[in-house]
Structure formats: C-alpha cells, structure tokens
Design an enzyme around this catalytic site. Structure first.
Site, PDB file in Angstrom:
ATOM      1  N   GLU A  81       0.830  -1.194   0.000  1.00 49.39           N
ATOM      2  CA  GLU A  81       0.000   0.000   0.000  1.00 49.39           C
ATOM      3  C   GLU A  81       0.868   1.249   0.000  1.00 49.39           C
ATOM      4  OE1 GLU A  81      -3.989  -1.753   2.100  1.00 49.39           O
ATOM      5  OE2 GLU A  81      -2.709  -0.502   3.323  1.00 49.39           O
ATOM      6  N   CYS A  95       3.344   8.644   0.869  1.00 49.43           N
ATOM      7  CA  CYS A  95       3.905   7.797   1.908  1.00 49.43           C
ATOM      8  C   CYS A  95       4.135   6.424   1.278  1.00 49.43           C
ATOM      9  CB  CYS A  95       2.902   7.737   3.053  1.00 49.43           C
ATOM     10  SG  CYS A  95       3.376   6.652   4.394  1.00 49.43           S
ATOM     11  N   CYS A 102       6.506  -6.440   7.456  1.00 49.95           N
ATOM     12  CA  CYS A 102       7.614  -5.892   8.252  1.00 49.95           C
ATOM     13  C   CYS A 102       8.057  -6.930   9.273  1.00 49.95           C
ATOM     14  CB  CYS A 102       7.146  -4.622   8.970  1.00 49.95           C
ATOM     15  SG  CYS A 102       8.466  -3.791   9.894  1.00 49.95           S
ATOM     16  N   CYS A 106       6.316  -4.627  15.870  1.00 45.57           N
ATOM     17  CA  CYS A 106       5.925  -3.676  16.909  1.00 45.57           C
ATOM     18  C   CYS A 106       4.464  -3.974  17.285  1.00 45.57           C
ATOM     19  CB  CYS A 106       6.061  -2.241  16.416  1.00 45.57           C
ATOM     20  SG  CYS A 106       7.765  -1.824  16.004  1.00 45.57           S
ATOM     21  N   CYS A 109       1.428  -1.878  15.730  1.00 52.61           N
ATOM     22  CA  CYS A 109       1.406  -1.557  14.300  1.00 52.61           C
ATOM     23  C   CYS A 109       0.769  -2.672  13.468  1.00 52.61           C
ATOM     24  CB  CYS A 109       2.839  -1.312  13.819  1.00 52.61           C
ATOM     25  SG  CYS A 109       2.960  -1.009  12.054  1.00 52.61           S
ATOM     26  N   CYS A 325      -1.599   6.501   9.639  1.00 54.30           N
ATOM     27  CA  CYS A 325      -0.357   5.966  10.195  1.00 54.30           C
ATOM     28  C   CYS A 325      -0.558   4.597  10.810  1.00 54.30           C
ATOM     29  CB  CYS A 325       0.158   6.870  11.306  1.00 54.30           C
ATOM     30  SG  CYS A 325       0.707   8.438  10.725  1.00 54.30           S
TER      31      CYS A 325
HETATM   32  N1  SAH Z   1       9.542   1.252  10.285  1.00 55.81           N
HETATM   33  C1  SAH Z   1       9.485   2.697  10.242  1.00 55.81           C
HETATM   34  C2  SAH Z   1       8.310   3.197   9.419  1.00 55.81           C
HETATM   35  C3  SAH Z   1       7.013   2.776  10.024  1.00 55.81           C
HETATM   36  S1  SAH Z   1       5.504   3.638   9.791  1.00 55.81           S
HETATM   37  C4  SAH Z   1       9.400   3.234  11.645  1.00 55.81           C
HETATM   38  O1  SAH Z   1       9.257   2.443  12.567  1.00 55.81           O
HETATM   39  O2  SAH Z   1       9.507   4.439  11.846  1.00 55.81           O
HETATM   40  C5  SAH Z   1       5.658   5.288  10.277  1.00 55.81           C
HETATM   41  C6  SAH Z   1       5.158   5.658  11.676  1.00 55.81           C
HETATM   42  O3  SAH Z   1       3.817   5.220  11.981  1.00 55.81           O
HETATM   43  C7  SAH Z   1       6.043   5.104  12.753  1.00 55.81           C
HETATM   44  O4  SAH Z   1       6.346   6.123  13.660  1.00 55.81           O
HETATM   45  C8  SAH Z   1       5.143   4.077  13.377  1.00 55.81           C
HETATM   46  O5  SAH Z   1       5.548   3.764  14.664  1.00 55.81           O
HETATM   47  C9  SAH Z   1       3.816   4.756  13.316  1.00 55.81           C
HETATM   48  N2  SAH Z   1       2.664   3.870  13.603  1.00 55.81           N
HETATM   49  C10 SAH Z   1       2.614   2.523  13.526  1.00 55.81           C
HETATM   50  N3  SAH Z   1       1.385   2.062  13.879  1.00 55.81           N
HETATM   51  C11 SAH Z   1       0.647   3.138  14.198  1.00 55.81           C
HETATM   52  C12 SAH Z   1      -0.703   3.320  14.615  1.00 55.81           C
HETATM   53  N4  SAH Z   1      -1.519   2.289  14.730  1.00 55.81           N
HETATM   54  N5  SAH Z   1      -1.130   4.582  14.864  1.00 55.81           N
HETATM   55  C13 SAH Z   1      -0.306   5.635  14.689  1.00 55.81           C
HETATM   56  N6  SAH Z   1       0.968   5.533  14.276  1.00 55.81           N
HETATM   57  C14 SAH Z   1       1.450   4.302  14.035  1.00 55.81           C
END
Ligand code: SAH
Length: 333
Positions: A81, A95, A102, A106, A109, A325
C-alpha cells in the site's frame, strides 16, 4: 519495471536515448510506451516487452478527498500500500512502503502484525511515487514530498531505498530534491550512520514512542538490540554531520506511554539531542492498545512545552480508508 532491464536496453542505444527515456517516464509520466513518440517504433516495442510501464493498482479515496490509498499488486502477486496526502498548503506527499510486511513486529502496528514477506526492489518503491504522480498530473499537480512511513523498515532495505531515492532525485528524470525525502526508522543505528554519510540532506524521523528502554521494549521488540542511549549517540553524530533537525515520533497510547511522568522523562532524555522536535501522533487503534484521551495528550504536551521542547502534532489522514499511520496492512489477497 526492472531497472536492470532498462540499463541493459540503454547499453545498445545512442547516449541521448537515456535522456529521452527518462523524460518520457518521469516528466511526461507516460503510462504506455506507445505515447513515447520521440522513440523509434522498434525501441518502443522492446521497451514495452522488457520495461513495461503499467502499474496494477486499486485506489481508495477518503470522504474528505484529502487522502488516496493505492493497493498495488506486484509482479509476484504480493501487494503493498502507498498513500497520497494532499495538504492545505499545496504540498502533495506520498507515503511509500519499503517492504512487503515488516519483520519488526511492533505490538501497536498493523503492518508488524501481518509479518514479513520480502524487501521491495528500487523500482517497486519508485512505482508507488509514479502512480500518484500520474494521477496528480491530470489536474496539473505534482508530488512535492516522499516519506518512507508506509509498510516496512526502510533501514532494513537500505540499498533499495537509497537506489529509489537516487532515481527520483535524478535531475534528468523526476528531479525531486533531497530535502523533500524523509526516512522514518525504528532506530536502526547502522542505517542512521549510513544516512549521515550518504544523504545528508534527507530528513530523518525516529519512532521512539517511549521515554525509556523498559517501556520501549514492551512495545518494540527490536528495542532490546538498540537501546535509547545508543540511538541518541547515533543521532548526535548524524546532527553533527548534517546540521538537520531530527523528528522524534511519539504515538500516544493510553496507559502505556502517556502519563505525565513519561512526559517529564521524555523531556529529560531529549535534552541530550542537539537539534530535534517531537511529533506527537494520535494512535490509530489497530491492535490491543487504546488511543490516549485528547485531554491527556494536551496535558502531556504542556509538560513538554514547559520544559522547552518543540512539539508538532500530526494531522490524521485517511482514517476512513485505513490509510492512516500504522494502518497499512494488506488484508486481501
Ligand atoms: N519502520 C518505520 C516506518 C514505520 S511507519 C518506523 O518504525 O519508523 C511510520 C510511523 O507510523 C512510525 O512512527 C510508526 O511507529 C507509526 N505507527 C505505527 N502504527 C501506528 C498506529 N496504529 N497509529 C499511529 N501511528 C502508528
């Protein structure tokens, strides 16, 4: 679109073809080689076979029309996506994803929960930008920013990410300036160090999401490998080399990292970083966690502000189409 196939074709062509081809793909944004009328027919047919320009995607639009999400089907059948965000001030940000799924897992996420399939190659990253550039062209608009905040961890696929940026930055092609790219990382130190040397004008964001290693490790498994102290050391080195402000990302999750003690501890930790700002992110509920109440976010913010920390709050784009996000995860096959 395999970039190697294109380079292979160019080897047997006069030098000026390269510029013509780049202009067609990245400036005219053609979608089929038949549109490249400056090229001889035989070459067009060869390109069509070996460097097909079509991008298979389904697009979804948010109700407010500010966000569009593309579900892009890759050649091997997997899907990723990418999201287009249209800001009030005329910025159009894409984006992009850097991996299919991934490996970081986390806890909060959606992408992390779907697991890891594979790295994207450079053109698969570039295609996400091209797709929306073609779409915006219809209204004479352009992509102004590219952020690596989609699916995946860019620094675990650093060669392809850098190669994609190089392609998009090329003056004869898409010509997007280095300052218009941002890479967001969970804190992969090797990647931060490499970026400082390779792309000193590219923006860096770090997903900290906690004021200490204990809380961090509870929600981010790889935090055990990369302690905050080491990350901050790498950031200091990065800032010394680049003189750029680092974005510290902090998702607000109820009862996890949003107490006022957490705010005070975060402010303390931030004192060690010479040039930064904190970006408070409202949590999009995709997993077991809950988003912080807005009053709590306000109080949290006030604690940081009193300690002199500069803060921005992130606008929520595209929640109604699962494009916000951390919501990127491919549900359908
Ligand atoms: N792997 C990279 C890019 C990930 S996505 C990283 O960790 O930074 C970009 C951002 O979205 C990251 O800060 C991630 O932690 C955040 N993110 C992930 N899940 C989310 C959610 N459910 N709500 C808000 N932000 C989220």
């Amino acid at each position: 679109m395999h970039i190697k196939n294109l380079y292979e074709i160019l080897k047997n062509e006069p030098k000026y073809r390269e510029k013509q081809i780049k202009t067609a793909i990245f400036q005219k944004l053609i979608e089929d080689w038949s549109e490249a009328t400056t090229l001889p027919l035989v070459l067009r047919e060869k390109l069509k076979k070996e460097f097909d320009l079509s991008i298979r995607a389904k697009t979804f639009f948010s109700n407010d029309k500010k966000t569009a999400k593309a579900l892009i089907r890759l050649n091997d059948g997997l899907a990723i996506e990418a999201v287009l965000m249209r800001h009030e001030d005329n910025r159009n940000t894409v984006c992009v994803s850097s991996q299919v799924g991934c490996p970081l897992k986390c806890a909060f996420c959606a992408t992390g929960q779907m697991g890891f399939k594979r790295n994207l190659d450079a053109m698969e990253i570039v295609e996400q930008v091209l797709f929306f550039a073609r779409y915006l062209k219809k209204t004479q608009k352009k992509i102004t920013n590219v952020v690596f905040m989609g699916m995946g961890e860019p620094f675990l696929n650093i060669d392809n990410v850098f190669e994609a940026i190089k392609i998009l930055n090329d003056k004869e092609g898409f010509n997007l300036g280095m300052r218009h790219f941002s890479i967001s990382t969970i804190g992969i130190i090797e990647g931060i160090n490499e970026l400082a040397g390779w792309g000193p004008k590219i923006n860096l964001a770090v997903s900290l999401h906690a004021p200490n290693d204990k809380i961090r490790a509870e929600i981010i498994p790889i935090a055990q490998k990369y302690p905050m102290e080491e990350i901050i050391k790498a950031l200091k080195n990065y800032i010394k080399k680049t003189n750029r402000r680092v974005m510290i990302e902090y998702i607000m999750m109820k009862g996890i990292n949003d107490s006022l003690d957490c705010a005070a501890e975060l402010a303390e930790a931030m004192k060690k970083i010479p040039l930064f700002f904190v970006n408070l992110i409202a949590y999009n509920q995709t997993g077991a966690f809950r988003a912080s109440e807005s009053l709590q976010i306000k109080k949290f913010r006030e604690v940081l502000e009193k300690k002199g920390i500069s803060i921005t709050q992130r606008y929520k784009f595209g929640q109604d189409i699962d494009a916000a996000c951390g919501q990127l995860a491919v549900k359908s096959r």
